[in-house]
Design a protein around this motif. Sequence first.
Motif, PDB file in Angstrom:
ATOM      1  N   LEU A  96      41.921 -61.676  88.047  1.00 26.24           N
ATOM      2  CA  LEU A  96      41.780 -62.915  87.439  1.00 26.24           C
ATOM      3  C   LEU A  96      42.138 -63.050  86.159  1.00 26.24           C
ATOM      4  O   LEU A  96      41.387 -62.298  85.261  1.00 26.24           O
ATOM      5  N   TRP A 116      38.672 -67.170 100.011  1.00 30.79           N
ATOM      6  CA  TRP A 116      39.182 -68.177  99.075  1.00 30.79           C
ATOM      7  C   TRP A 116      37.652 -68.726  98.598  1.00 30.79           C
ATOM      8  O   TRP A 116      36.657 -68.711  99.152  1.00 30.79           O
ATOM      9  N   ASP A 119      36.961 -73.001  92.834  1.00 28.48           N
ATOM     10  CA  ASP A 119      36.571 -72.878  91.388  1.00 28.48           C
ATOM     11  C   ASP A 119      36.985 -74.353  90.673  1.00 28.48           C
ATOM     12  O   ASP A 119      38.056 -74.315  90.028  1.00 28.48           O
ATOM     13  N   ASN A 122      37.763 -74.340  86.837  1.00 29.72           N
ATOM     14  CA  ASN A 122      39.229 -74.272  86.435  1.00 29.72           C
ATOM     15  C   ASN A 122      40.207 -74.700  87.212  1.00 29.72           C
ATOM     16  O   ASN A 122      41.323 -74.285  87.047  1.00 29.72           O
ATOM     17  N   ARG A 124      41.340 -75.136  90.357  1.00 32.63           N
ATOM     18  CA  ARG A 124      42.096 -74.013  91.220  1.00 32.63           C
ATOM     19  C   ARG A 124      41.234 -73.606  92.465  1.00 32.63           C
ATOM     20  O   ARG A 124      39.856 -73.686  92.621  1.00 32.63           O
ATOM     21  N   VAL A 126      40.990 -70.023  94.305  1.00 35.39           N
ATOM     22  CA  VAL A 126      41.280 -68.609  94.238  1.00 35.39           C
ATOM     23  C   VAL A 126      41.592 -67.859  95.746  1.00 35.39           C
ATOM     24  O   VAL A 126      40.524 -68.032  96.366  1.00 35.39           O
ATOM     25  N   GLN A 127      42.558 -67.226  95.765  1.00 40.95           N
ATOM     26  CA  GLN A 127      42.638 -66.331  97.076  1.00 40.95           C
ATOM     27  C   GLN A 127      42.646 -65.051  96.799  1.00 40.95           C
ATOM     28  O   GLN A 127      43.403 -64.606  95.808  1.00 40.95           O
ATOM     29  N   PHE A 134      42.778 -60.146  93.328  1.00 37.66           N
ATOM     30  CA  PHE A 134      43.423 -61.456  93.243  1.00 37.66           C
ATOM     31  C   PHE A 134      44.885 -61.439  93.916  1.00 37.66           C
ATOM     32  O   PHE A 134      45.766 -60.434  93.730  1.00 37.66           O
ATOM     33  N   ARG A 136      46.382 -65.014  94.604  1.00 35.72           N
ATOM     34  CA  ARG A 136      47.063 -66.316  94.340  1.00 35.72           C
ATOM     35  C   ARG A 136      46.078 -67.226  93.925  1.00 35.72           C
ATOM     36  O   ARG A 136      44.849 -67.333  94.334  1.00 35.72           O
ATOM     37  N   SER A 137      46.570 -68.499  93.359  1.00 37.77           N
ATOM     38  CA  SER A 137      45.708 -69.379  93.154  1.00 37.77           C
ATOM     39  C   SER A 137      46.260 -70.545  93.437  1.00 37.77           C
ATOM     40  O   SER A 137      47.715 -70.675  93.403  1.00 37.77           O
ATOM     41  N   TYR A 138      45.672 -71.565  94.093  1.00 40.61           N
ATOM     42  CA  TYR A 138      46.286 -72.947  94.199  1.00 40.61           C
ATOM     43  C   TYR A 138      45.772 -73.923  93.424  1.00 40.61           C
ATOM     44  O   TYR A 138      44.499 -73.906  92.975  1.00 40.61           O
ATOM     45  N   MET A 139      46.524 -74.608  92.524  1.00 43.08           N
ATOM     46  CA  MET A 139      46.330 -75.251  91.434  1.00 43.08           C
ATOM     47  C   MET A 139      46.468 -76.801  91.785  1.00 43.08           C
ATOM     48  O   MET A 139      47.351 -77.307  92.470  1.00 43.08           O
TER      49      MET A 139
END
Length: 177
Positions: A96, A116, A119, A122, A124, A126-127, A134, A136-139
């Motif tokens: 991360l 998952w 968060d 931040n 997001r 986090v996956q 880590f 990926r992130s979904y933002m």
Amino acid sequence: TLVQPSQAPLKPVAIAASDPDVYLLDPANNQVWRYGQGVTGYNPNFGAYFDVVKPALNHAVSFVLDGTDLWVLGADGSVSKFDYQEHQQPFRISGLRAPLHNPTAIFTAAATNWVWIADPANKRIVQLDKLGNFTRSYMSGAGTMKLGRLKSLTVGPSGNTLYAVVGTALYSFPVAR
């Protein structure tokens, strides 16, 4: 209603089901309570999930069962993983850019290779893979979705769609593999 332990009143913060049982996360009593046959029965028997080992759950905010393991998310961003014999398994988040900060929810399932974590501090989701790496992130995008108000998340039964409760709205994301 679910029967309460006599030694201390329940103060659950999260609930999960793993058919046919129902589980309550109770950080105040440092325990996860298991209600056997709670999904299908009335007044199910209850008992402590942790009989032998008593892990520190006082800062736990969320948990999930994936068929064989119990995953517990701490307010500090730590994730504890326990096998069916109550033994803590190694799990360390790596990769991360920014550490988790006051996460709110964790989700995984037996049929998926992912974990998952919500968060919202931040902005997001986090996956991670199930080893803690880590992925990926979904933002939040430029639109109206504000992941800073992220409350809860789950993945659909096919494992292809991630659902998130953000404020009072429900959003869906295709799961990236």
